[in-house]
Design an enzyme around this catalytic site. Structure first.
Site, PDB file in Angstrom:
ATOM      1  N   LEU A 196      24.990  42.686  39.426  1.00  0.00           N
ATOM      2  CA  LEU A 196      25.259  42.614  40.949  1.00  0.00           C
ATOM      3  C   LEU A 196      25.908  44.181  41.282  1.00  0.00           C
ATOM      4  O   LEU A 196      26.815  44.549  40.585  1.00  0.00           O
ATOM      5  CB  LEU A 196      26.267  41.579  41.033  1.00  0.00           C
ATOM      6  CG  LEU A 196      25.464  40.254  40.982  1.00  0.00           C
ATOM      7  CD1 LEU A 196      26.535  39.083  41.227  1.00  0.00           C
ATOM      8  CD2 LEU A 196      24.530  39.872  42.090  1.00  0.00           C
ATOM      9  N   LEU A 227      31.682  37.557  48.823  1.00  0.00           N
ATOM     10  CA  LEU A 227      30.852  37.108  47.726  1.00  0.00           C
ATOM     11  C   LEU A 227      31.070  38.229  46.405  1.00  0.00           C
ATOM     12  O   LEU A 227      30.509  39.478  46.740  1.00  0.00           O
ATOM     13  CB  LEU A 227      29.524  36.861  47.886  1.00  0.00           C
ATOM     14  CG  LEU A 227      28.671  36.447  46.907  1.00  0.00           C
ATOM     15  CD1 LEU A 227      29.027  35.112  46.315  1.00  0.00           C
ATOM     16  CD2 LEU A 227      27.055  36.187  47.476  1.00  0.00           C
ATOM     17  N   ASP A 228      31.447  37.793  45.383  1.00  0.00           N
ATOM     18  CA  ASP A 228      31.582  38.462  44.189  1.00  0.00           C
ATOM     19  C   ASP A 228      32.060  40.047  44.460  1.00  0.00           C
ATOM     20  O   ASP A 228      31.895  40.940  43.856  1.00  0.00           O
ATOM     21  CB  ASP A 228      29.842  38.655  43.635  1.00  0.00           C
ATOM     22  CG  ASP A 228      29.474  37.703  42.995  1.00  0.00           C
ATOM     23  OD1 ASP A 228      30.054  36.606  42.611  1.00  0.00           O
ATOM     24  OD2 ASP A 228      28.053  37.471  43.246  1.00  0.00           O
ATOM     25  N   ALA A 229      33.042  39.853  45.301  1.00  0.00           N
ATOM     26  CA  ALA A 229      33.790  41.001  45.596  1.00  0.00           C
ATOM     27  C   ALA A 229      35.549  41.101  45.485  1.00  0.00           C
ATOM     28  O   ALA A 229      36.214  41.915  45.852  1.00  0.00           O
ATOM     29  CB  ALA A 229      33.648  41.648  46.889  1.00  0.00           C
TER      30      ALA A 229
END
Length: 284
Positions: A196, A227-229
């Site tokens: 990602l 998201l995903d951070a």
């Protein structure tokens, strides 16, 4: 061994380590671990100190106020005091993939993770038998776009009823709402493959295979609304070669994921993670 853990942050100044050590020595504290870090860009000092509690001459409920009066106020410290008892209570959220779940349950059974696991929550029933074999209650809460709000409300009730301290997303294939996240700030740990955002979508390993990647890996981080951070806790990579098939890439990736997630859980439980803005200081 019962121990206390002190987490400190403040502006960098002379004498902090000496005064903290003096405080612990004065009250007969046997120091077990101590580590510190200075962020020169921020001008900030960070410290983690752990000591044996049984020999300490201050009572558990006296330590915080005494430290504040004798050390904390002088250096304008922000500090948190933790203890390694009782064990933190961890909820696991999972969907269909089992590799991270098996690894966590196996480590917990072997005594490698100092946590209690009161329940596992899933949006699919597939892993019910696995979880219950370890003597842990399994809660199947289906989720659709129409039922998401009600499902999360149900989940939050379960978290409250079971006095959950933090949540682990063991390949839970749902995006948590901001409403859920705000109940557990820097207390929800997620794992994802490190492709990602380069290889997004349902089949990242297939996309990576087509690109001929040479390393694959995983990232464990705290969950934020982006998201995903969120702040990164742990990362690892493994080398792959041209002859590896897609199935082999998936296997290698899953092996990395479960190790990275277990390390992140242990760092969190041991109070070795200090989130600073969107970064972390990790006291290994």
């Amino acid at each position: 061994m019962k121990k206390a853990i002190l987490i400190i942050q403040c502006s960098d100044q002379k004498g902090i380590v000496a005064e903290v050590s003096k405080f612990l020595y004065t009250y007969n504290g046997n120091i077990l671990e101590v580590d510190q870090h200075v962020d020169e860009n921020l001008g900030m000092f960070f410290m983690r100190a752990a000591w044996e509690l049984d020999s300490f001459s201050l009572g558990k409920d006296e330590i915080s106020e005494c430290f504040k009066a004798e050390v904390g106020e002088r250096f304008q410290m922000e500090f948190k005091l933790h203890f390694n008892f009782p064990k933190p209570r961890m909820a696991i959220f999972v969907s269909k993939l089992s590799h991270c779940l098996f690894d966590i349950l196996g480590r917990h059974y072997a005594g490698q993770l100092e946590v209690d696991i009161p329940l596992v929550v899933s949006n699919h029933p597939n892993l019910k038998q696995v979880v219950e074999a370890f003597g842990i209650p399994f809660h199947h809460i289906p989720i659709t776009s129409e039922t998401k709000a009600a499902a999360e409300a149900n989940q939050l009730e379960l978290m409250k009823a079971n006095q959950i301290d933090f949540v682990v997303l063991a390949r839970y294939m749902q995006i948590l709402s901001p409403e859920f996240i705000k109940h557990f700030p820097n207390r929800i740990i997620n794992i994802h493959h490190s492709f990602l955002p380069a290889f997004v979508g349902a089949k990242p390993y297939h996309a990576a295979y087509e690109r001929g990647v040479k390393i694959i890996g995983a990232t464990a981080h705290y969950v934020t609304e982006e998201l995903d951070a969120g702040p990164i806790i742990e990362q690892e990579v493994a080398r792959v070669r041209h002859h590896n098939t897609v199935a082999e890439l998936v296997q290698i990736g899953q092996d990395v994921e479960k190790v990275v997630l277990s390390k992140a859980i242990k760092y969190h439980v041991d109070r070795k993670v200090m989130p600073i803005n969107n970064k972390t200081v990790i006291f290994y």
